[in-house]
Design an enzyme around this catalytic site. Structure first.
Site, short mmCIF file in Angstrom:
data_model
loop_
_atom_site.label_atom_id
_atom_site.label_comp_id
_atom_site.label_asym_id
_atom_site.label_seq_id
_atom_site.Cartn_x
_atom_site.Cartn_y
_atom_site.Cartn_z
N GLU A 1 36.27 38.95 36.84
CA GLU A 1 36.72 39.48 35.55
C GLU A 1 36.38 38.50 34.42
O GLU A 1 36.03 37.35 34.68
CB GLU A 1 38.23 39.75 35.60
CG GLU A 1 38.60 40.79 36.65
CD GLU A 1 40.09 40.84 36.93
OE1 GLU A 1 40.53 41.81 37.59
OE2 GLU A 1 40.82 39.92 36.51
N GLU B 1 39.39 46.06 31.79
CA GLU B 1 40.48 45.60 32.65
C GLU B 1 41.82 45.67 31.92
O GLU B 1 41.90 46.13 30.79
CB GLU B 1 40.20 44.18 33.17
CG GLU B 1 39.74 44.13 34.63
CD GLU B 1 40.78 44.67 35.61
OE1 GLU B 1 41.98 44.72 35.27
OE2 GLU B 1 40.39 45.03 36.74
N GLU C 1 35.50 44.05 33.67
CA GLU C 1 35.08 43.75 35.03
C GLU C 1 33.79 44.51 35.34
O GLU C 1 33.64 45.67 34.95
CB GLU C 1 36.17 44.15 36.04
CG GLU C 1 35.80 43.92 37.50
CD GLU C 1 36.96 44.24 38.43
OE1 GLU C 1 38.11 43.82 38.13
OE2 GLU C 1 36.73 44.93 39.45
N ARG D 1 48.62 45.37 46.34
CA ARG D 1 47.94 44.40 45.49
C ARG D 1 48.80 43.19 45.13
O ARG D 1 48.34 42.31 44.41
CB ARG D 1 47.44 45.10 44.21
CG ARG D 1 46.19 45.93 44.44
CD ARG D 1 45.79 46.71 43.20
NE ARG D 1 44.41 47.18 43.27
CZ ARG D 1 44.01 48.22 43.98
NH1 ARG D 1 44.89 48.91 44.69
NH2 ARG D 1 42.74 48.58 44.00
N ARG E 1 42.63 37.76 47.03
CA ARG E 1 42.86 38.05 45.62
C ARG E 1 43.21 36.82 44.78
O ARG E 1 43.31 36.90 43.57
CB ARG E 1 43.98 39.09 45.50
CG ARG E 1 43.62 40.42 46.15
CD ARG E 1 44.78 41.41 46.11
NE ARG E 1 45.21 41.75 44.77
CZ ARG E 1 44.62 42.63 43.98
NH1 ARG E 1 43.52 43.25 44.38
NH2 ARG E 1 45.10 42.89 42.78
#
Length: 470
Positions: free
Chosen positions: A132, A212, A220, A339, A360
């Protein structure tokens, strides 16, 4: 391409310059340019000399001479110089021993690939980073003996809804509501498309692009997975292309993890899998359609995550993003779909070819070659030692009670803590001589001296708000 093919390629494309690029130890591309007449087949054998003492984290002044030898497989036409330029990535060598340089990040990545093959576990490690970024219209910062400030601005920043823009046309993404809005709220769609087109011209396959979560120009662009070293090359081209397309359009782009206060930071979720003979070894009949190998790989990632942070989250600013209690993957757990876990197993497709893990925690301030190599070595350690990742955590981690959360380990709270973790836990990186003790120690020394020590000596504006009246 081989050396002969590269020279023919340059001739066919009427190149007048050759630009040789390589990555410094910290993670920035370095380059020098020579007229095409000065570039011949000998460059691929003899290399070209440069001053290694002027490159961060490399040679002392009394042993400064180094060689860069171009890799013919990396030859591309650089889309940005005014005059037609062949761009090629080089590997670094010692001019006396003619041995590859132990602190060359690309060589470390090459050794990681070789170690995977020599282990017999697989022949290819695929990586797919989601890097990102923020696109800004104005960035200013300074620190003197008696003052300090930074200022970033974006035409689409929510903080500018009241600015006199003669006229102000509104349609600025709300804080934390920048994910996927259509234009005109997404004002940067065309600019990101330009970036995609330039990447595709370089042979980098792009899957999609989008705005994003954060206001103020966060975006992104996702590239297709590729083998480790190739993806390291791709990530460097990715950063180079995005920064230069932004500048070409009168804007500036940063991969800094946390440039805005009280809005989402910038991560680099990294998808990864191991294959052998064309078969994805992460697909199986265990949790979420994964194999036992994949679960052990996750175990290695989670075990070594604090040490990995020193390489995958290598800036002091990285830990403005990795803050417990907010939407950042600080909790060292794994899950499908969830997430809020540091390791996620994407469930978009049940095809065996699509099975992978998504780590992540990393952010794009990292050196891609080093980060991908370190993640692979942690995962291999998990497989070889059959490290159990424990039970998956499919609950909303941010909704857990303090008692439940107490059993979930978390990432380090600062770069200093991460470096301490790396110092205590890096034996897994040394296997196969992938990372050397010298390279690890130089990373620790550089980060502590050039970044942590310099940060700790400087007062910040917020400290005045907290303590001036003490």
């Amino acid at each position: 391409m081989d050396a002969k093919a590269v020279l023919q390629f340059a001739k066919e494309n009427e190149c007048v310059f050759v630009d040789v690029k390589f990555l410094d130890f910290v993670g920035l591309w370095q380059h020098f340019t020579l007229p095409i007449q000065e570039f011949d087949a000998s460059a691929f054998e003899d290399g070209m000399g440069f001053d290694g003492s002027s490159i961060r984290g490399w040679q002392p002044i009394h042993a400064s001479d180094m060689l860069v030898i171009p890799d013919p497989a990396t030859a591309r036409i650089d889309p940005f110089p005014r005059d037609r330029t062949l761009s090629i990535i080089g590997n670094i060598f010692d001019p006396i021993t003619r041995e590859p340089y132990s602190r060359d990040p690309r060589y470390i990545a090459q050794k990681a690939e070789a170690y995977l093959k020599s282990s017999g576990l697989g022949d290819t490690a695929y990586f797919g980073p989601e890097a990102e970024f923020f696109i800004f219209d104005d960035v200013r910062f300074d620190q003197t003996r008696n003052s300090a400030f930074y200022f970033v601005d974006s035409d689409e920043g929510q903080w500018n809804t009241g600015r006199d823009e003669q006229p102000n046309l509104a349609y600025k993404p709300r804080y934390k509501e920048g994910y996927f809005p259509a234009p005109p709220t997404d004002s940067l769609n065309d600019l990101r498309n330009q970036m995609v087109l330039e990447l595709m011209k370089l042979g980098i396959q792009v899957e999609l692009q989008h705005h994003e979560v954060a206001t103020g120009g966060q975006g992104e662009i996702d590239v297709k997975y590729a083998p480790l070293v190739q993806q390291g090359d791709n990530l460097q081209w990715f950063k180079y292309v995005l920064k230069n397309v932004a500048r070409r359009n009168g804007k500036t782009l940063t991969f800094m993890p946390k440039p805005l206060f009280e809005d989402n930071g910038t991560g680099m979720h990294t998808h990864q899998s191991i294959w052998k003979d064309g078969e994805n070894l992460f697909a199986g009949d265990k949790y979420a359609g994964m194999s036992q190998m994949a679960l052990w790989y996750i175990g290695g990632i989670l075990k070594h995550a604090p040490a990995l942070c020193a390489i995958c989250n290598p800036s002091t600013n990285s830990y403005r993003r990795l803050v417990p209690g907010f939407e950042a993957p600080v909790n060292l757990a794994y899950s499908s779909r969830n997430r809020s876990a540091a390791v996620r197993i994407p469930m978009y497709s049940m095809s065996p070819k699509a099975k992978r893990i998504e780590y992540r925690t990393p952010d794009p301030s990292c050196n891609g070659y080093l980060a991908f190599a370190a993640m692979l070595m942690a995962g291999i350690d998990g497989i070889e030692n059959q490290i159990d990742p424990g039970e998956p955590l499919d609950k909303d981690i941010y909704g857990l009670s303090p008692e439940e959360l107490a059993g979930v380990p978390s990432t380090p709270g600062s770069l200093e803590e991460a470096l301490d973790a790396l110092e205590a836990d890096h034996e897994f990186l040394l296997r196969g001589d992938v990372f050397t003790e010298d390279a690890v120690q130089m990373w620790l020394d550089y980060k502590r001296e050039a970044e942590i020590d310099t940060m700790r000596m400087r007062p910040t504006p917020w400290e005045f708000a907290l303590y001036f009246d003490c």
